[in-house]
Enzyme design. Structure first.
Site, mmCIF file in Angstrom:
data_model
loop_
_atom_site.group_PDB
_atom_site.id
_atom_site.type_symbol
_atom_site.label_atom_id
_atom_site.label_comp_id
_atom_site.label_asym_id
_atom_site.label_seq_id
_atom_site.Cartn_x
_atom_site.Cartn_y
_atom_site.Cartn_z
ATOM 1 C CD GLU A 31 -2.478 1.746 2.378
ATOM 2 O OE1 GLU A 31 -1.860 1.639 3.463
ATOM 3 O OE2 GLU A 31 -3.627 2.192 2.311
ATOM 4 C CG PHE A 32 3.001 4.628 -2.812
ATOM 5 C CD1 PHE A 32 2.945 5.327 -4.003
ATOM 6 C CD2 PHE A 32 3.894 5.062 -1.838
ATOM 7 C CE1 PHE A 32 3.754 6.458 -4.219
ATOM 8 C CE2 PHE A 32 4.707 6.178 -2.035
ATOM 9 C CZ PHE A 32 4.627 6.879 -3.230
ATOM 10 N NE ARG A 58 -7.128 6.490 4.451
ATOM 11 C CZ ARG A 58 -7.522 5.737 3.447
ATOM 12 N NH1 ARG A 58 -8.230 6.276 2.485
ATOM 13 N NH2 ARG A 58 -7.190 4.476 3.375
ATOM 14 C CG HIS A 120 -10.320 5.220 7.455
ATOM 15 N ND1 HIS A 120 -10.667 5.527 6.154
ATOM 16 C CD2 HIS A 120 -9.325 4.312 7.382
ATOM 17 C CE1 HIS A 120 -9.887 4.843 5.335
ATOM 18 N NE2 HIS A 120 -9.077 4.104 6.046
ATOM 19 C CE LYS A 146 -9.202 0.548 3.665
ATOM 20 N NZ LYS A 146 -7.757 0.770 3.390
ATOM 21 C CB THR A 208 0.047 3.552 7.918
ATOM 22 O OG1 THR A 208 -0.517 2.232 7.816
ATOM 23 C CG2 THR A 208 1.353 3.628 7.144
HETATM 24 O O1 LIG Z 1 -7.246 2.155 5.647
HETATM 25 C C1 LIG Z 1 -6.215 1.604 5.978
HETATM 26 C C2 LIG Z 1 -6.155 0.654 7.118
HETATM 27 C C3 LIG Z 1 -5.193 1.175 8.164
HETATM 28 O O2 LIG Z 1 -5.748 2.360 8.710
HETATM 29 C C4 LIG Z 1 -5.050 0.154 9.280
HETATM 30 O O3 LIG Z 1 -5.778 0.296 10.290
HETATM 31 O O4 LIG Z 1 -4.228 -0.772 9.130
HETATM 32 C C5 LIG Z 1 -3.850 1.477 7.554
HETATM 33 C C6 LIG Z 1 -3.943 2.454 6.377
HETATM 34 O O5 LIG Z 1 -2.667 2.637 5.802
HETATM 35 C C7 LIG Z 1 -4.905 1.927 5.349
HETATM 36 O O6 LIG Z 1 -5.072 2.889 4.292
#
Ligand SMILES: O=C1C[C@@](O)(C(=O)O)C[C@@H](O)[C@@H]1O
EC number: 4.2.1.10
Length: 228
Positions: A31-32, A58, A120, A146, A208
């Site tokens: 994931e970049f 993000r 999120h 997600k 991250t």
């Molecule tokens: O959305 C996600 C999931 C994440 O937030 C995690 O909880 O591992 C990590 C982020 O880099 C990724 O974009």
């Protein structure tokens, strides 16, 4: 490089594509995080790694550090989808519900690249019906839906696993994780209930998100539990 998420994909989350060789032993993709990278498009130009990329830029409203306007942030993802190495692009569900976001998703798909529709919550885990609705909506807007939410206790973590199982049972392709210490184990267990993406840093000091295992640890846990 295609990413279709029919099977579990372990993504090495990083802002530095030179991490890719160190990820090859354990990860299925990188994931970049464009929002955390100094010169993301230069890095994409220079990328000659073996693993397919998930491009994420993000939104600050969802824990990211992308700069510029919403249109510029999303346009960078459309540009990223032009690179052969990019197999998936992460676009927030909230953006996909706008005309600009929907248009960028259309461009991404025209480039043969999958769309991860993400949501999120860095404060809490929504109640069961809200979580079900969120995953259903994300799965409807993306090739994978997600939800990365925050667990403060075992009830929260169990709710995430239960929602993951219910979504999988109804045929939705989802990826879930409960962030934070109370939810950390869900990163290894959710794949058993159908979660299709896990994220972990190559370097534990470069997490991250809260509660991530390092890549080797998550790979081992998921493997031992039978999630991949
Ligand atoms: O959305 C996600 C999931 C994440 O937030 C995690 O909880 O591992 C990590 C982020 O880099 C990724 O974009």
């Amino acid at each position: 490089m295609e990413l279709e998420f029919d099977e579990f994909v372990l993504a090495a989350a990083t802002a530095d594509l030179t991490d890719e060789p160190a990820a090859r032993d354990h990860a299925d993709a990188v994931e970049f995080r464009l929002d955390l990278a100094a010169d993301p498009l230069v890095a994409l130009d220079d990328y000659d790694g073996e693993l397919p990329l998930i491009a994420t830029n993000r939104d600050p409203a969802e824990g990211g550090e992308a700069e510029g306007s919403e249109a510029e942030r999303l346009e960078a993802l459309a540009t990223a989808s032009d690179y052969d190495a990019v197999g998936a692009v992460d676009i927030e569900l909230a953006s996909l519900r706008t005309s600009v976001g929907a248009s960028v998703a259309e461009t991404v798909r025209e480039n043969g690249v999958s769309v991860i529709a993400s949501a999120h919550d860095f404060e809490e885990t929504p109640h069961a019906s809200r979580l079900d609705d969120l995953l259903a909506a994300a799965a409807d807007h993306g090739d994978v839906g997600k939800a990365a939410v925050t667990a403060t206790d075992r009830d929260d973590a169990l709710r995430v696993l239960s929602a993951t199982h219910a979504a999988t049972e109804r045929g939705d392709r989802v990826a879930t994780m409960a962030m934070g210490e109370a939810g950390q184990h869900t990163r290894a267990v959710a794949p058993l209930y159908g979660s299709k993406i896990g994220y972990a840093p190559v370097d534990p000091d470069e997490a991250t998100a809260p509660g991530q295992y390092d890549l080797a640890t998550l790979a081992d846990l998921v493997e031992r539990l039978g999630g991949r």
